[in-house]
Scaffold this active site. Structure first.
Site, PDB file in Angstrom:
ATOM      1  N   GLU A 179       0.812  -1.209   0.000  1.00  0.00           N
ATOM      2  CA  GLU A 179       0.000   0.000   0.000  1.00  0.00           C
ATOM      3  C   GLU A 179       0.855   1.274   0.000  1.00  0.00           C
ATOM      4  OE1 GLU A 179      -3.140  -0.562   2.863  1.00  0.00           O
ATOM      5  OE2 GLU A 179      -3.600  -2.541   2.053  1.00  0.00           O
ATOM      6  N   HIS A 381     -17.207 -11.155   6.171  1.00  0.00           N
ATOM      7  CA  HIS A 381     -15.904 -10.521   6.336  1.00  0.00           C
ATOM      8  C   HIS A 381     -15.142 -11.242   7.429  1.00  0.00           C
ATOM      9  CE1 HIS A 381     -13.249  -7.005   7.702  1.00  0.00           C
ATOM     10  NE2 HIS A 381     -12.777  -7.418   6.542  1.00  0.00           N
ATOM     11  N   GLU A 383     -11.680 -10.761   9.172  1.00  0.00           N
ATOM     12  CA  GLU A 383     -10.433 -10.005   9.397  1.00  0.00           C
ATOM     13  C   GLU A 383      -9.576 -10.823  10.364  1.00  0.00           C
ATOM     14  OE1 GLU A 383      -8.832  -6.940   8.316  1.00  0.00           O
ATOM     15  OE2 GLU A 383      -7.390  -8.165   9.394  1.00  0.00           O
ATOM     16  N   HIS A 461      -8.068  -9.040   1.152  1.00  0.00           N
ATOM     17  CA  HIS A 461      -7.411  -7.746   1.406  1.00  0.00           C
ATOM     18  C   HIS A 461      -6.083  -8.011   2.122  1.00  0.00           C
ATOM     19  CE1 HIS A 461     -10.364  -4.431   0.431  1.00  0.00           C
ATOM     20  NE2 HIS A 461     -10.825  -5.533  -0.120  1.00  0.00           N
ATOM     21  N   GLU A 462      -5.156  -7.049   2.008  1.00  0.00           N
ATOM     22  CA  GLU A 462      -3.776  -7.271   2.464  1.00  0.00           C
ATOM     23  C   GLU A 462      -3.325  -8.637   1.930  1.00  0.00           C
ATOM     24  OE1 GLU A 462      -5.946  -4.541   4.073  1.00  0.00           O
ATOM     25  OE2 GLU A 462      -6.246  -6.410   5.147  1.00  0.00           O
ATOM     26  N   GLU A 480      -7.185  -6.899  -2.846  1.00  0.00           N
ATOM     27  CA  GLU A 480      -6.829  -5.490  -2.749  1.00  0.00           C
ATOM     28  C   GLU A 480      -5.396  -5.390  -3.287  1.00  0.00           C
ATOM     29  OE1 GLU A 480      -7.310  -2.172   0.748  1.00  0.00           O
ATOM     30  OE2 GLU A 480      -6.190  -3.971   1.205  1.00  0.00           O
ATOM     31  N   GLU A 486     -10.025   3.493   0.387  1.00  0.00           N
ATOM     32  CA  GLU A 486      -9.932   3.816   1.818  1.00  0.00           C
ATOM     33  C   GLU A 486      -8.946   4.956   2.072  1.00  0.00           C
ATOM     34  OE1 GLU A 486      -8.919   0.068   3.587  1.00  0.00           O
ATOM     35  OE2 GLU A 486      -6.900   0.038   2.778  1.00  0.00           O
TER      36      GLU A 486
HETATM   37  C1  NOJ Z   1      -8.315  -2.897   5.649  1.00  0.00           C
HETATM   38  C2  NOJ Z   1      -9.168  -3.196   4.457  1.00  0.00           C
HETATM   39  O1  NOJ Z   1      -8.555  -2.760   3.258  1.00  0.00           O
HETATM   40  C3  NOJ Z   1     -10.504  -2.545   4.659  1.00  0.00           C
HETATM   41  O2  NOJ Z   1     -11.301  -2.699   3.498  1.00  0.00           O
HETATM   42  C4  NOJ Z   1     -11.152  -3.160   5.855  1.00  0.00           C
HETATM   43  O3  NOJ Z   1     -12.382  -2.522   6.092  1.00  0.00           O
HETATM   44  C5  NOJ Z   1     -10.266  -3.017   7.094  1.00  0.00           C
HETATM   45  N1  NOJ Z   1      -8.949  -3.469   6.812  1.00  0.00           N
HETATM   46  C6  NOJ Z   1     -10.803  -3.795   8.277  1.00  0.00           C
HETATM   47  O4  NOJ Z   1     -10.717  -5.160   8.021  1.00  0.00           O
HETATM   48 CA    CA Z   2      -6.034  -2.449   3.019  1.00  0.00          CA
END
Ligand code: NOJ
Ligand code: CA
Length: 678
Positions: A179, A381, A383, A461-462, A480, A486
């Site tokens: 990023e 989601h 995370e 993502h990541e 991503e 964001e």
């Molecule tokens: C980073 C992600 O790119 C974003 O889309 C997400 O909402 C947050 N992390 C929380 O998981």
């Molecule tokens: Ca991110």
């Protein structure tokens, strides 16, 4: 005959080290149309090199190959040719979803076998697939007495560019992973870069250096050694070796796309073609489509992922998003912060995350039923906060939960600094891994495979970089892997030329979950996004993903309904795509034909300066009439002023015999739907 001779000659060279014996004749092969050529040669020390040329002009000067191991002598000298194989291949295949339906895979393969002339006598093959638009090369290493698997300390593959040029690249191995904003430097000033690295050589040739099919290996960055020579630098692992292989093994493909212009890089299918065919079979359960979600308010800081007075993922909020999606024919609703585990400091620590346990104010069963009744699906989601082993232990319950609640897609996340992924082995040994290391390359694929069993698609993502594995595992629908929307909420926003760089760099990796469509053009605390409103629409066509977010809130869309119409209309799955014009970092104009329909959509974006984009409409079916629904920057539109919202929406009847010339404001864009007249 030739190979035996070459072996003897190689042996003689070693024996006569220092004497002036002639090197063996190089081995050469060209692409099907003869324009791209590869030449493999050995020098007097038995060091192997490959060179690449295009239309007779050198692109890569002789570039060395080889490996360092942690527990064995390096493999790069005292080599002799030990055989060669050639093969022609031409086949077309179909993508279940994508930017093109049909992909032609047409190449000439050359495999050169090398063997050490020393007592170790280790042997390996360098395989080249030579396309009219580039080259892929990989090492193929058989299991053998003196190379029984491998503990790879470094890969010595070089890319010795024959000319200087301009390069667009992101720094590798820094804390914020993928990023970073793009650097734009001379090739001869490149640092240590993630791939793809995009280069415009002095003679105008455009090159993208990347890799394909990154499986059970660590991601390759490149670092400049001297002049315009780059060399592979593998992502570290937690142990001494960067990559550990057993038995016979092969590297991912190291790839070079070669094109006359910037758009040509995007039009190449080389990366996908160097991946294995679909291993999932029928994936028609996955339907490309748009989504809205409980998200932008959290990114702006108005709502929270954690429970409390500002918790975003409440049943009441989610119902409103479901209603909004249903009313606008948007098939999916993303919900973040719906599960237990967010209340503490989850950044870099996801050990409290439970991927099957909703918070008490999120009634998962009732919401799933409500969504279903409205013809909408929730997007889950997960995370992980970088606690990847903790996630692996929950795969089955996580994806069963998703499937049981009608979720077709799960967005995953690995929010932690580079090198801080938490790995815990079965015996309890804990270590820290890199997002792009070998262990994580395997982890991301395990997620995709575990999800596939439940007919769940993954949007990571990541992530690890995209290397075309969505051909093999077509439920890996998006990722991503760069600065998305964001960043437009926070301080240090994406500059107006960011997407015109992304298109020719990150987008070569495949779909990106960029999350466009913030028509309010405001981030945190009302801060202005550096874009016009028309550009937000253009991004739906320019930045491809089969799952695309309409990232703004329902309340904000209600204030921008005329523009929102384009977001309602634009599809996310394409029959074909054509770049009409563009320059890296400055502009893109692209047209795409709706899959299973007759309409074409066009998106164009620029940078911080005003410009005009001119293009022929010859992509339209000849003789057919279309209504062009045009969303363009108004004459006074400018991303630096309140006029960033100024847009002209107009209709015009056109045919494929015409051309168009339309303005793009500073920070602006253009979106057109060509609606086939009945
Ligand atoms: C980073 C992600 O790119 C974003 O889309 C997400 O909402 C947050 N992390 C929380 O998981
Ligand atoms: Ca991110």
């Amino acid at each position: 005959m030739r190979s035996l001779l070459a072996t003897l000659l190689g042996a003689a060279l070693t024996l006569a080290a220092g004497s002036a014996l002639a090197d063996p004749a190089p081995i050469r092969a060209t692409s099907p149309d003869g324009s791209v050529a590869v030449e493999v040669s050995l020098d007097g020390d038995g060091r192997v090199a490959y060179a690449v040329s295009r239309r007779g002009k050198a692109v890569l000067a002789p570039s060395h190959l080889g490996f360092l191991f942690t527990d064995a002598p390096k493999l790069d000298r005292h080599l002799a040719f030990a055989g060669e194989e050639r093969r022609d291949f031409d086949e077309s295949w179909e993508q279940p979803w994508g930017e093109w339906r049909t992909i032609r895979n047409h190449y000439r393969e050359l495999k050169v076998r090398l063997r050490e002339t020393t007592a170790l006598a280790r042997t390996f093959t360098v395989a080249f697939r030579i396309y009219d638009d580039g080259v892929g090369l990989r090492y193929e290493v058989p299991d053998q007495t003196n190379l029984h698997g491998a503990n790879i300390a470094e890969e010595l593959t070089e890319f010795a560019f024959a000319q200087d040029g301009k390069a667009w690249w992101k720094p590798a191995f820094l804390w914020n992973r993928e990023e970073y904003l793009y650097e734009e430097t001379a090739l001869s000033a490149l640092g240590t870069a993630d791939t793809p690295v995009t280069i415009r050589l002095a003679d105008g040739t455009h090159v993208a250096l990347h890799e394909a099919a990154l499986v059970d290996y660590s991601g390759m960055a490149v670092a400049r050694s001297t002049g315009t020579t780059l060399r592979a630098v593998l992502t570290p692992g937690a142990g001494r070796a960067k990559v550990i292989k057993s038995g016979s093994w092969a590297t991912p493909w190291r790839t070079l796309i070669l094109a006359d212009d910037a758009g040509g890089l995007y039009m190449s299918h080389l990366m996908l073609n160097l991946n294995e065919p679909n291993r999932l079979g029928d994936v028609s359960w996955f339907k490309p489509g748009k989504f809205v979600g409980v998200w932008w308010n959290m990114i702006k800081g108005d709502w929270t992922w954690a429970r409390g007075p500002k918790h975003g993922a409440t049943s009441a909020n989610v119902r409103r998003y479901i209603d909004f999606a249903a009313a606008n024919h948007i098939p999916n609703v993303l919900v973040e912060g719906w599960n237990i585990g967010w209340d503490g400091d989850w950044f870099g620590n996801g050990n409290a995350m439970d991927f099957a346990r909703p918070t008490e104010d999120f009634d998962a069963d009732a919401l799933a039923a409500y969504a279903k009744a409205k013809g909408v699906r929730l997007i889950g989601h997960n995370e992980t906060g970088g606690s990847a082993s903790h996630y692996e232990a929950q795969f089955d319950k996580a994806f069963k939960f998703a499937a049981d609640h009608g979720e077709m897609v799960v967005k995953t996340g690995y929010v932690t600094d580079a090198g801080q992924i938490e790995r815990v082995d079965a015996d309890g040994t804990a270590s820290r891994e890199w997002h792009e290391g070998q262990w994580m390359a395997n982890h991301y694929l395990k997620v995709v495979q575990a999800a596939a069993k439940y007919h769940v698609a993954i949007d990571s993502h990541e992530p690890i970089k995209g290397t075309g594995l969505h051909r093999t595992w077509p439920n890996w629908v998006a990722r991503e892997g760069s600065r998305g929307m964001e960043y437009n909420s926070w301080a240090g926003k994406n500059p107006p030329d960011h997407e015109a760089k992304l298109f020719y760099t990150r987008m070569l990796e495949g779909p990106m979950d960029f999350t466009p469509g913030v028509l309010s053009l405001t981030g945190q605390n009302g801060s202005a996004i550096l874009s016009t409103e028309a550009k937000q629409l253009a991004l739906y066509v320019v930045l491809y993903s089969p799952v695309v977010m309409a990232a703004d809130t329902p309340e904000n869309y209600a204030r921008h309904m005329p523009a929102f119409q384009f977001i309602r209309d634009v599809p996310t799955d394409w029959e074909e795509s054509r770049v009409l014009n563009g320059e890296v970092g400055h502009s893109v104009t692209i047209a795409r034909k709706q899959r299973g329909g007759e309409d074409w959509f066009l998106g164009a974006i620029g940078d911080e300066t005003a410009r005009t984009t001119s293009f022929k409409l010859d992509f339209l079916t000849p003789g057919k009439r279309y209504v062009a629904e045009i969303y363009r920057d108004a004459p006074d539109a400018d991303y630096r002023t309140e006029k960033r919202h100024a847009m002209v929406i107009e209709k015009k009847v056109v045919t494929g015999a015409e051309a168009m010339s339309l303005p793009i404001a500073p920070g602006g864009g253009l979106a057109i739907r060509f609606k086939a007249a009945r």
